[in-house]
Write an enzyme that holds these catalytic residues in place. Sequence first.
Site, PDB file in Angstrom:
ATOM      1  NE  ARG A 179      -3.523 103.564  56.689  1.00 22.09           N
ATOM      2  CZ  ARG A 179      -3.606 104.261  55.568  1.00 22.09           C
ATOM      3  NH1 ARG A 179      -2.754 105.247  55.344  1.00 22.09           N
ATOM      4  NH2 ARG A 179      -4.513 103.988  54.661  1.00 22.09           N
ATOM      5  NE  ARG A 193       1.037 102.772  54.587  1.00 24.39           N
ATOM      6  CZ  ARG A 193       0.271 103.462  53.743  1.00 24.39           C
ATOM      7  NH1 ARG A 193       0.804 104.433  53.015  1.00 24.39           N
ATOM      8  NH2 ARG A 193      -0.989 103.161  53.609  1.00 24.39           N
ATOM      9  NE  ARG A 216      -8.195 106.509  47.884  1.00 22.63           N
ATOM     10  CZ  ARG A 216      -7.337 106.904  48.826  1.00 22.63           C
ATOM     11  NH1 ARG A 216      -7.387 108.120  49.311  1.00 22.63           N
ATOM     12  NH2 ARG A 216      -6.418 106.082  49.264  1.00 22.63           N
TER      13      ARG A 216
END
Length: 213
Positions: free
Chosen positions: A156, A123, A88
Site C-alpha cells: 500500500r 504488510r 476515526r
Amino acid sequence: MKLMFLGAPGAGKGTQAERISEKYSIPSISTGAILREAMANGSDLGIKAKEFIAAGALVPDDVVIGIIKERLAQADCNNGFILDGFPRTVPQAQALDEMGIDMDLVVSIEVNDEDIVERMGGRRLCSKCGTSYHIVHIPTKVDGVCDKCGAELMIRADDKPEVVKDRLVTYHKQTAPLKDYYNAKGKLTHVNGNDSIDAITEKISSAVDGIRG
Ligand code: AMP
C-alpha cells in the site's frame, strides 16, 4: 450484533474483522477498503480521497459519514456488522449515535508504536481482493501471490515508513480519544494486539459470546 474495532493502523483490525465476520456471518465494513476501491476506479470519491490518504491524514468526516450511511442501509447489515476503521474521529462517532446506531461491543486492539512501524514494513495487500498479509506474521503459501484469489500482492502506498509515522500521529490525536468515548458508554474492551492472531480471535469471540448471552 454490532461490533466496532479500534486500533492504530496495522494493529490487526482488518485481519480480525475478516475472521470474526466469517465466524458470526456478519459483514465487515472497512471505510479504508471502500476508499481504496474508489481510488482504483478513479471515481470522484477516489480522486477526492487520494490526497488525504497519501498524506497519512483522514478523509473529511462528511465524506466518510456519507459512505457509512449508504453502506449500513444495505440489506446484508440487517443482522449486524463489524466496523473496521470507522469511526476515526469523535464527530464520526457522534454521527453513528445520531443515526440511532448503538454498538454492542467496541474492541480496542492495542499495539505499541514501535511494533506498528515494524509490522507496516512487512504488510502486503492483494491487488485484487484486498486480503492483507505480512511477510513474516501472515505469509502467503506462494511468495507474492494471494492465497485466496491468486492475484499479485502489492504494498500500500500509505504503508511507506514516512506516511506510517504521519498515520500514527493522526491516530493518537484524532482516533485514540474514541476509547474514552466508548468506555464512558460501557462498551469498550481491550485486547493485546501482540498476542497470536488465533489468541486474539479467541478473546474477541468470547467477548462477543459474552454479550450475546
Ligand atoms: P485503513 O485501510 O482503515 O487503514 O484506511 C486507510 C486510509 O483511509 C486512512 O489512513 C485514512 O486516510 C482513510 N480512512 C479510512 N477510514 C477513514 C475514516 N473513518 N475517516 C477518515 N479517513 C479514513
